[in-house]
Scaffold this motif. Structure first.
Motif, PDB file in Angstrom:
ATOM      1  N   ALA A  51      11.773  -2.776   4.862  1.00 21.97           N
ATOM      2  CA  ALA A  51      12.059  -3.190   3.285  1.00 21.97           C
ATOM      3  C   ALA A  51      10.568  -4.753   3.133  1.00 21.97           C
ATOM      4  CB  ALA A  51      13.126  -4.233   3.004  1.00 21.97           C
ATOM      5  N   GLU A  52       9.966  -5.260   3.679  1.00 17.22           N
ATOM      6  CA  GLU A  52       8.539  -5.465   4.121  1.00 17.22           C
ATOM      7  C   GLU A  52       8.030  -4.881   3.891  1.00 17.22           C
ATOM      8  OE1 GLU A  52      11.101  -6.836   6.384  1.00 17.22           O
ATOM      9  OE2 GLU A  52      12.139  -8.280   5.288  1.00 17.22           O
ATOM     10  N   ARG A  53       7.656  -3.946   4.680  1.00 19.48           N
ATOM     11  CA  ARG A  53       6.573  -2.963   5.175  1.00 19.48           C
ATOM     12  C   ARG A  53       6.072  -1.983   3.922  1.00 19.48           C
ATOM     13  NH1 ARG A  53       1.017  -2.465   7.311  1.00 19.48           N
ATOM     14  NH2 ARG A  53       0.930  -0.947   8.024  1.00 19.48           N
ATOM     15  N   ILE A  54       7.664  -2.018   3.152  1.00 20.91           N
ATOM     16  CA  ILE A  54       7.377  -1.200   2.126  1.00 20.91           C
ATOM     17  C   ILE A  54       6.636  -1.923   0.565  1.00 20.91           C
ATOM     18  CG2 ILE A  54       8.690   0.560  -0.143  1.00 20.91           C
ATOM     19  CD1 ILE A  54      10.987   0.887   2.609  1.00 20.91           C
ATOM     20  N   GLU A  55       7.499  -3.189   1.003  1.00 19.26           N
ATOM     21  CA  GLU A  55       7.124  -3.955  -0.853  1.00 19.26           C
ATOM     22  C   GLU A  55       5.495  -4.145  -0.151  1.00 19.26           C
ATOM     23  OE1 GLU A  55       6.550  -5.648  -4.515  1.00 19.26           O
ATOM     24  OE2 GLU A  55       8.720  -5.047  -2.851  1.00 19.26           O
ATOM     25  N   GLU A  56       4.772  -4.183   0.510  1.00 20.75           N
ATOM     26  CA  GLU A  56       3.568  -4.393   1.101  1.00 20.75           C
ATOM     27  C   GLU A  56       3.034  -3.863   0.867  1.00 20.75           C
ATOM     28  OE1 GLU A  56       1.106  -4.948   5.431  1.00 20.75           O
ATOM     29  OE2 GLU A  56       2.862  -5.729   5.157  1.00 20.75           O
ATOM     30  N   LEU A  57       2.771  -2.317   1.419  1.00 20.84           N
ATOM     31  CA  LEU A  57       2.619  -0.804   1.036  1.00 20.84           C
ATOM     32  C   LEU A  57       2.361  -1.126  -1.112  1.00 20.84           C
ATOM     33  CD1 LEU A  57       3.368   1.789   3.631  1.00 20.84           C
ATOM     34  CD2 LEU A  57       1.398   0.618   3.290  1.00 20.84           C
TER      35      LEU A  57
END
Length: 122
Positions: free
Chosen positions: A79-85
């Protein structure tokens, strides 16, 4: 899924990274080489032997092809990586940032780098 046979050539470190029965996604260069009518002559036929020179293997399923349970574990982004993208996508200069990220050791040639980006993500 219909089984399909394709000749795949792996070189150097890619040899033995996957085993028979693994489900993989192959990234590579699709090549065609002409067949010779007679190996002792220079004439070639209009028939080509096709194969793929492998650049990268990615296992698409954690389980083997003939596993008994049939349930594979899908790899997903956190979820953190998706938010960063998503945050990166909202930036006004994302195109330039990605162009600078492609081959950072090569200076200038921004148009060529942007063309490569369009081919990768187009």
């Amino acid at each position: 899924q219909t089984p399909h046979t394709v000749m795949v050539y792996a070189h150097s470190d890619l040899v033995d990274t996957v085993q028979p029965g693994d489900r993989v996604a192959v990234t590579g260069i699709y090549r065609a080489s002409p067949l010779r009518a007679n190996p002792r002559q220079r004439n070639v036929k209009s028939v080509f032997k096709t194969y793929i020179d492998v650049v990268h293997f990615q296992k698409t399923d954690a389980n083997r092809l003939h596993s008994r349970d049939g349930e594979g574990l899908e790899k997903r982004l956190s979820a953190e990586r998706i938010e960063e993208l998503k945050e990166l996508a909202q930036l006004p200069d994302v195109y330039e940032r990605l162009a600078h990220a492609v081959a950072p050791s090569i200076y200038e040639n921004e148009d060529i780098k942007k063309g490569i980006l369009l081919q990768l993500f187009g």
